[in-house]
Design an enzyme around this catalytic site. Structure first.
Site, PDB file in Angstrom:
ATOM      1  NE  ARG A  68     -11.048   0.943   0.668  1.00 52.23           N
ATOM      2  CZ  ARG A  68     -10.123   0.341  -0.081  1.00 52.23           C
ATOM      3  NH1 ARG A  68      -9.695  -0.861   0.254  1.00 52.23           N
ATOM      4  NH2 ARG A  68      -9.640   0.926  -1.147  1.00 52.23           N
ATOM      5  CB  ILE A 118      -5.117   0.766   0.051  1.00 49.41           C
ATOM      6  CG1 ILE A 118      -6.167  -0.145   0.682  1.00 49.41           C
ATOM      7  CG2 ILE A 118      -5.740   2.113  -0.220  1.00 49.41           C
ATOM      8  CD1 ILE A 118      -6.705   0.374   2.043  1.00 49.41           C
ATOM      9  CB  SER A 119      -6.472  -3.561  -3.644  1.00 49.75           C
ATOM     10  OG  SER A 119      -5.156  -4.020  -3.765  1.00 49.75           O
ATOM     11  CD  GLN A 120     -12.119  -2.017  -7.836  1.00 49.41           C
ATOM     12  OE1 GLN A 120     -11.205  -2.586  -8.445  1.00 49.41           O
ATOM     13  NE2 GLN A 120     -13.294  -1.824  -8.363  1.00 49.41           N
ATOM     14  N   PRO A 121     -11.818  -1.933  -2.909  1.00 46.36           N
ATOM     15  CG  PRO A 121     -13.347  -0.647  -1.672  1.00 46.36           C
ATOM     16  CD  PRO A 121     -12.392  -0.577  -2.822  1.00 46.36           C
TER      17      PRO A 121
END
Ligand code: SAH
Length: 246
Positions: A67, A93-96
């Protein structure tokens, strides 16, 4: 006669394994150093496994995709933190956890055709590409589309086809899709995306107010009509383009 010792290469390989298991830097000994390997494994354990991510393949892929290679270099040290991060053009970028959850919900099988709307950094697309080599992604912002396509290619995720365009219209040339994932907030489901979904196919979309929060919604296309499941509250950046004119 003295026995020959182990060859140098074997010693280096062993040092690599030891350095890895002690979470030390590989730089000195190994060909492909990954200074974030330990942070990534912690992320998998504490943010995914500890919640409700149980699909072994999703956990494995989240533990594999770097990431930190999808965020701005200055934010790499935060790449495995439990929150979204800014990318170029005011996008995120979204949260994992959300990436893992959306991937788990869609449950992509090898050989299935998947379309993502909202390529952004390309991270979600890279994750999807581990499940099938039939992956497409559309990004409406040209500079993001170009940089994500280049990044995916460079990192070896060239099996994802990225296009600059409005995801509202889907990608008819490759339709129908087994799964469609929309990673931008929408106040309704773009009708052409439902049309481009196979019978039995799944579509996942953050549905609701594009200025406040949305409900992650899964729609399965069945011969009897669409089955709709409202899953959980989420916050995504808004889908733009034609959808705003509807
Ligand atoms: N999935 C991305 C994050 C998505 S952020 C990742 O893994 O990094 C949402 C993205 O959707 C933004 O990049 C935004 O530009 C894009 N977007 C917004 N409206 C869109 C549209 N109509 N078609 C395609 N992309 C769109």
């Amino acid at each position: 006669m003295t026995k020959p010792g182990p060859p140098l290469i074997a010693i280096l390989a062993l040092m690599c394994v030891i350095a890895g298991s002690l979470s030390l830097s590989h730089t000195a000994f190994c060909e492909s150093p990954d200074p974030y390997a330990a942070a990534r494994q912690r992320m998998v354990l504490r943010q995914l496994k500890a919640r409700d991510i149980s699909d072994p393949k999703v956990l494995k892929v989240m533990g594999t995709v770097g990431r930190h290679l999808f965020v701005r270099p200055g934010l790499a040290s935060q790449a495995y933190a439990d929150h979204p991060l800014p990318i170029e053009e005011g996008q995120t970028i979204s949260q994992p956890y959300i990436v893992a959850l959306m991937t788990q919900i869609l449950d992509i099988q090898s050989g299935e055709k998947v379309l993502e709307i909202g390529t952004g950094s390309g991270y979600q697309a890279a994750v999807l590409s581990h499940f099938t080599d039939q992956a497409w992604s559309i990004e409406i912002r040209k500079t993001l589309a170009q940089s994500a396509a280049k990044r995916l290619e460079t990192l070896g995720y060239g099996n994802v086809k990225v296009k600059h365009g409005d995801g509202y219209f889907g990608w008819p040339e490759y339709a129908p899709f087994d799964a469609i994932m929309i990673t931008a907030a929408a106040n309704h489901v773009p009708p052409l995306l439902m049309e481009q979904l196979k019978m039995g196919g799944r579509l996942l979309i953050p549905l609701g107010s594009t200025t406040y929060y949305q409900t992650l919604t899964k729609i399965t296309k069945t011969p009897k009509g669409n089955e709709v499941e409202h899953l959980l509250g989420v916050v995504f950046v808004p889908m733009v383009g034609k959808i705003l004119e509807d």
